[in-house]
Motif scaffolding. Structure first.
Motif, PDB file in Angstrom:
ATOM      1  N   THR A 153      18.200  26.027  15.170  1.00 40.32           N
ATOM      2  CA  THR A 153      17.050  26.175  15.357  1.00 40.32           C
ATOM      3  C   THR A 153      15.748  26.778  13.915  1.00 40.32           C
ATOM      4  O   THR A 153      16.437  27.517  12.819  1.00 40.32           O
ATOM      5  CB  THR A 153      16.801  26.832  16.117  1.00 40.32           C
ATOM      6  N   SER A 154      15.594  25.678  13.806  1.00 37.83           N
ATOM      7  CA  SER A 154      14.208  25.864  12.984  1.00 37.83           C
ATOM      8  C   SER A 154      12.756  25.816  13.497  1.00 37.83           C
ATOM      9  O   SER A 154      12.054  24.445  13.819  1.00 37.83           O
ATOM     10  CB  SER A 154      14.605  24.822  11.682  1.00 37.83           C
ATOM     11  N   SER A 155      11.722  26.699  12.612  1.00 35.00           N
ATOM     12  CA  SER A 155      10.412  26.724  13.667  1.00 35.00           C
ATOM     13  C   SER A 155       9.083  27.328  12.040  1.00 35.00           C
ATOM     14  O   SER A 155      10.539  28.339  11.722  1.00 35.00           O
ATOM     15  CB  SER A 155      10.221  26.981  14.614  1.00 35.00           C
ATOM     16  N   GLU A 156       8.596  27.943  12.790  1.00 37.99           N
ATOM     17  CA  GLU A 156       7.737  29.043  12.561  1.00 37.99           C
ATOM     18  C   GLU A 156       8.023  29.813  12.318  1.00 37.99           C
ATOM     19  O   GLU A 156       7.445  31.028  11.773  1.00 37.99           O
ATOM     20  CB  GLU A 156       6.315  28.681  12.461  1.00 37.99           C
ATOM     21  N   LEU A 157       8.752  30.379  13.233  1.00 38.86           N
ATOM     22  CA  LEU A 157       9.014  31.987  13.860  1.00 38.86           C
ATOM     23  C   LEU A 157      10.283  31.931  13.803  1.00 38.86           C
ATOM     24  O   LEU A 157      10.584  33.631  13.368  1.00 38.86           O
ATOM     25  CB  LEU A 157       8.864  31.688  15.231  1.00 38.86           C
ATOM     26  N   ALA A 158      11.123  31.232  13.800  1.00 38.90           N
ATOM     27  CA  ALA A 158      12.461  31.978  13.620  1.00 38.90           C
ATOM     28  C   ALA A 158      13.676  30.549  13.038  1.00 38.90           C
ATOM     29  O   ALA A 158      13.084  29.429  13.553  1.00 38.90           O
ATOM     30  CB  ALA A 158      12.960  32.542  13.977  1.00 38.90           C
ATOM     31  N   ASN A 159      14.900  31.313  12.106  1.00 38.98           N
ATOM     32  CA  ASN A 159      15.632  29.939  11.899  1.00 38.98           C
ATOM     33  C   ASN A 159      17.003  30.645  11.883  1.00 38.98           C
ATOM     34  O   ASN A 159      17.202  32.076  11.634  1.00 38.98           O
ATOM     35  CB  ASN A 159      15.707  29.593   9.715  1.00 38.98           C
ATOM     36  N   PHE A 160      17.574  30.041  12.673  1.00 36.42           N
ATOM     37  CA  PHE A 160      18.991  30.049  12.928  1.00 36.42           C
ATOM     38  C   PHE A 160      19.772  29.752  13.748  1.00 36.42           C
ATOM     39  O   PHE A 160      19.399  28.651  14.403  1.00 36.42           O
ATOM     40  CB  PHE A 160      18.561  31.653  14.353  1.00 36.42           C
ATOM     41  N   THR A 161      21.180  29.606  13.642  1.00 37.09           N
ATOM     42  CA  THR A 161      22.541  29.181  13.990  1.00 37.09           C
ATOM     43  C   THR A 161      22.931  29.853  15.330  1.00 37.09           C
ATOM     44  O   THR A 161      23.649  31.562  14.510  1.00 37.09           O
ATOM     45  CB  THR A 161      23.140  28.698  12.907  1.00 37.09           C
ATOM     46  N   ILE A 162      23.520  29.520  16.377  1.00 37.02           N
ATOM     47  CA  ILE A 162      24.402  30.007  16.817  1.00 37.02           C
ATOM     48  C   ILE A 162      25.355  29.047  16.757  1.00 37.02           C
ATOM     49  O   ILE A 162      25.982  27.644  17.285  1.00 37.02           O
ATOM     50  CB  ILE A 162      24.047  30.366  18.671  1.00 37.02           C
TER      51      ILE A 162
END
Length: 220
Positions: A153-162
């Motif tokens: 997920t990549s957005s203005e609020l956060a970037n993370f990988t699960i």
């Protein structure tokens, strides 16, 4: 007095040339398969939307067992691999009550799924020993085991990988249909259980099932 030399060809009568083509009456059909699909997820929670192409690829081997004398009917168990790359606005959460949340805005949100497949199908075809170009209708049931998963997920609020999301079902199953002539065959798969273990997002009780449609190709 001149002599004329003549040559004579002798044919060995014991040698018989077999010009009759042997017919394989024990032939089997379509042992290997490869398919490409687009995933259209069903039972979606409110606000759910898909973006771009959710690509699916599958390949594998089945063992063809004809069950009638004409070999137009058969059963075929097999083993294979399938991959789904889903593009949508349903993002995984970390440690919350519900496994996912609907994103209002994002740059990228994908879920990649790798499965080990166990198909079992009933086959009807118009094949003959002399020709491998024929009409076919194959229908079956497939059980799949989740080998690996990755959500990005990549957005203005956060970037993370699960990875290895515990809220995903390790076993999924569904029914499928493949039909066509010769090389070109349409393929459809409908999942009978959810990709997720529990309800996805509040207040929905929907569970997001897979519906994959595309093309299937077969190789002897």
């Amino acid at each position: 007095m001149g002599y004329v030399s003549r040559s004579q060809d002798f044919v060995d009568s014991s040698v018989v040339v077999d010009t009759v083509k042997k017919v394989d009456t024990k032939y089997r059909e379509d042992q290997f398969y490869i398919g490409i699909t687009h995933a259209l997820l069903q039972d979606k929670p409110p606000g759910f939307s898909q973006r771009s192409l959710s690509l699916g690829i599958q390949t594998g081997f089945v063992r063809d067992f004809p069950i009638n004398a004409a070999r137009t009917w058969a059963i075929a168990p097999g083993i294979g691999y399938s991959y789904l790359n889903l593009h949508h606005n349903l993002a995984p959460t970390d440690g919350l009550e519900f496994p996912s949340q609907i994103l209002e805005s994002y740059d990228r949100n994908t879920l990649s799924l790798h499965y080990l497949d166990f198909p079992l199908e009933i086959r009807w075809r118009t094949s003959t020993p002399e020709s491998h170009k024929f009409w076919r209708i194959y229908t079956g049931f497939k059980v799949s085991y989740l080998l690996a998963d990755k959500a990005v997920t990549s957005s203005e609020l956060a970037n993370f990988t699960i990875k290895n999301n515990a809220d995903l079902n390790h076993w999924v199953y569904g029914i499928y249909l493949s039909a066509g002539f010769n090389t070109w065959n349409i393929y459809m798969y409908y999942g009978l259980n959810s990709i997720y273990k529990n309800q996805v997002v509040p207040p929905s009780t929907n569970k997001v099932k897979a519906f994959n449609a595309g093309l299937m190709f077969y190789i002897l």
